[in-house]
Design a protein around this motif. Structure first.
Motif, short mmCIF file in Angstrom:
data_model
loop_
_atom_site.label_atom_id
_atom_site.label_comp_id
_atom_site.label_asym_id
_atom_site.label_seq_id
_atom_site.Cartn_x
_atom_site.Cartn_y
_atom_site.Cartn_z
N VAL A 122 -6.16 2.78 -1.50
CA VAL A 122 -4.94 3.43 -1.06
C VAL A 122 -5.17 4.91 -0.74
O VAL A 122 -4.39 5.52 -0.01
N VAL A 176 -4.77 5.57 2.72
CA VAL A 176 -3.39 5.66 3.17
C VAL A 176 -2.86 7.08 3.03
O VAL A 176 -2.27 7.63 3.97
N TYR A 235 0.84 -1.20 0.00
CA TYR A 235 0.00 0.00 0.00
C TYR A 235 0.87 1.25 0.00
O TYR A 235 0.60 2.21 -0.72
N GLY A 236 1.91 1.19 0.83
CA GLY A 236 2.80 2.35 0.93
C GLY A 236 3.42 2.67 -0.42
O GLY A 236 3.51 3.83 -0.81
N GLY A 296 0.71 3.48 5.01
CA GLY A 296 0.52 2.17 4.39
C GLY A 296 0.54 1.06 5.43
O GLY A 296 -0.35 0.21 5.46
#
Lengths: 347, 294
Positions: B224, B227, B18-19, B243
């Motif tokens: 995302v 995030v 995700y990051g 993330g």
């Protein structure tokens, strides 16, 4: 000979029917719309109903996005809230459709105002993301609040009736749609020239300046959210009454995008634009459907190309309108009208 | 307790991916103030290109990966030049909608070229999982995590310590000033888009490795968003830490809440977190608050 369209007072500039010709042409259009069910087949009437729902939803979204400048990616969810409210009220409480429809609008409006609360603190991109989150959360609720919404099985709804008259065919339902569209468009068109409408536009153009001039941002933004969701809720209730069933798949994220696309393709900040956009964006997929079935019969093996082509064409429409004609179909319409206004002696 | 640690570890590993994808959002936002809602489609396309290179051309992974990255970079540059550049200076709604339209086009093209059915990647990484003693990391997640970490490190390095990175940071800080210092702002825009496309493609490949790909992979791109809101739209560090947090919270909710509310919580939890952050701290943990002056 008329050599231009001159207005000598603000009052004249603000009138809705600017010339007698406008009234005349609108009258002709009304006659055409009223008579449509008598000579059109049920497919055409089906599409006409869809266009009607789209107009109501798009006019509502345009009040929020086009006039107040608050972008919403959750419009489909509000339509869903309206649809589910209407379905639940009709089936559980046995309310007539005519009572359920305004209540559906009000429920959607309340939901929309809750979603609109972040709009006081955040704007622009952040608000877009907040409304997008609302879309997914509401979608989740539609699917998983089984006791209320029956999950993915959906709810079956009886057709609306008035006395012993049942609005069960496309032709009959069309008159409900037409009446609501006229009410909705008329209200929106009048609203935008009142104090409230001007406040909306002021907020869109520069919210800080609007606040300094004494416009209560929070109140007007919330009202804009509420109004737009009310329209969405009504559109949802009509949709449910029309197809007689409601399931979560009817209100996906892509529908929200489609509504925003209608508003953009039609023209932001113009009621007429919302109408044009709704008609255009409903007709294009239908046209593609027709082309697909035509291709199926004439060139077998090509039909799998058409399904993805819908996505491509949809995207291309949005992108090319934004790049080449940011003011949308309404602007094209004005240009054409102005061209013929003084034709052949324009200069 | 064991299961709790296991969840944390898998969440951590998923959070790395995700990051990485969030990094793509942040790179573009920092340089061009555009929120690229087509990121999900960039991911899908990248994953499919890599898959085609691996299976149809039967290239080894160390050739397929650079080929995919090259493709992604090209795609990013073309998109920036054709779609985004005419819209510089236009209102936010135009820019948002253009990326959505772009996503639709890319999705259609992906659908057209690669049919919609679900596919799985050929095994690229060694299959044995890593045993940490208190928890076991499945191989896909482990390698995905390592990959994501390497990518993030590379981009952070470029951003912090190279001339190009300096130009990008200068553009992000003040476009006018950057222009007058002789920085090619257009070049920076193109570069940011190609970097973002690369991170998205790598993210797509990793996720494809873990759970297979279909044309609907792009949905993760929207998840995302939570995030980057948590981390702050314009913070690279925020993207990475955000993330991890979202990955862990999502996994925890998936295990502990699913039985209470009945399935699928994992899909919606990031959005709920997003709304909560938006109410409490709209600019995220590390984002810079926007101060408006009249």
């Amino acid at each position: 000979m008329r050599c231009g369209d001159f207005k000598e007072s603000y009052l004249k500039d603000e009138t809705i029917f600017q010339t007698y010709w406008v009234k005349f042409w609108l009258f002709i259009l009304m006659l055409f719309l009223l008579g449509l069910p008598f000579y059109a087949n049920s497919y055409v009437m089906y599409v006409a109903n869809l266009i009607g729902f789209a107009i109501i939803g798009a006019v509502g979204l345009n009040l929020l996005t086009g006039f107040t400048g608050q972008i919403s990616l959750g419009h489909a969810a509000f339509i869903g809230v309206g649809g589910y409210t209407a379905a639940i009220l009709v089936t559980r409480l046995g309310l007539p459709f005519w009572v359920a429809m305004p209540l559906a609008g009000l429920t959607a409006a309340a939901t929309g105002m809750v979603i609109g609360i972040p709009s006081l603190r955040v704007k622009g991109l952040y608000l877009v993301i907040a409304t997008l989150a609302a879309q997914f959360i509401l979608e989740y609720v539609f699917v998983h609040w089984e006791s209320m919404t029956h999950g993915i099985r959906g709810i079956n709804v009886p057709a609306p009736r008035l006395g012993s008259f049942v609005f069960d065919t496309e032709q009959k339902f069309y008159y409900i749609t037409l009446a609501v569209v006229l009410l909705g468009v008329g209200f929106a068109r009048n609203l935008v020239r009142t104090k409230w409408g001007r406040a909306f536009i002021a907020i869109r153009d520069r919210d800080l300046a609007a606040e300094i001039m004494g416009i209560n941002l929070f109140r007007y933004k919330l009202v804009a959210f509420g109004l737009s969701s009310f329209y969405a809720g009504i559109a949802g209730a009509l949709w449910v009454g029309f197809i007689k069933v409601v399931t979560p798949e009817h209100f996906p994220f892509s529908l929200s995008i489609q509504y925003l696309a209608m508003v953009i393709v039609g023209g932001l900040g113009s009621v007429l634009g919302a109408i044009f956009g709704a008609v255009f964006m409903t007709l294009v997929p239908e046209l593609l459907n027709v082309l697909t079935s035509f291709a199926k019969s004439s060139v077998p093996g090509l039909e799998h190309v058409f399904l993805p082509m819908k996505d491509v064409i949809f995207g291309l429409l949005i992108v090319s309108f934004l790049i080449f004609e940011p003011h949308g179909l309404a602007e094209i319409w004005h240009r054409i009208k102005n061209f013929f206004n003084l034709w052949p002696f324009s200069y | 307790m064991d299961i709790f640690l296991q969840i944390i570890v898998s969440g951590f590993a998923a959070g790395g991916v995700y990051g990485l994808i969030a990094l793509g959002f942040v790179l573009i936002y920092k340089a061009t103030s555009v929120l690229n809602l087509a990121t999900g489609e960039f991911m899908t396309m990248g994953a499919f290109v890599c898959l085609t290179a691996l299976t149809q051309a039967s290239a080894p992974f160390w050739i397929a990966l650079p080929a995919t990255l090259l493709f992604a970079a090209l795609l990013g540059v073309i998109v920036e030049r054709v779609v985004l550049r005419p819209l510089i200076g236009e209102p936010i709604i135009a820019v948002i909608m253009v990326t959505i339209g772009l996503g639709s086009i890319l999705k259609g093209i992906t659908h057209l070229v690669w049919s919609p059915e679900y596919r799985s990647f050929p095994p690229i990484f060694p299959p044995q999982p890593l045993d940490l003693g208190f928890a076991i990391v499945p191989s896909g997640l482990l390698w995905g995590f390592i990959f994501a970490l390497v990518c993030t490190a590379v981009f952070t390095f470029i951003f912090k310590y190279t001339r190009t990175g300096l130009a990008m940071r200068a553009t992000a800080a003040n476009q006018q000033a950057a222009l007058s210092m002789g920085i090619s702002v257009k070049g920076v825009f193109a570069l940011s888009w190609s970097f973002a496309a690369i991170t998205a493609a790598v993210g797509g490949i990793i996720i494809g490795n873990i759970s297979g790909i279909s044309i609907h992979l792009g949905h993760i791109g929207l998840k995302v968003l939570a995030v980057i809101i948590l981390g702050g739209l314009d913070s690279i560090v925020g993207a990475i830490i955000g993330g991890f947090i979202i990955g862990i919270l999502e996994n925890l909710a998936g295990v502990y809440l699913d039985s209470i509310v009945g399935g699928g919580v994992k899909e919606v939890v990031p959005f709920i977190i997003l709304v909560i952050i938006m109410m409490i701290r709209p600019y995220g943990m590390f984002g810079r608050p926007i101060i408006e002056r009249v």
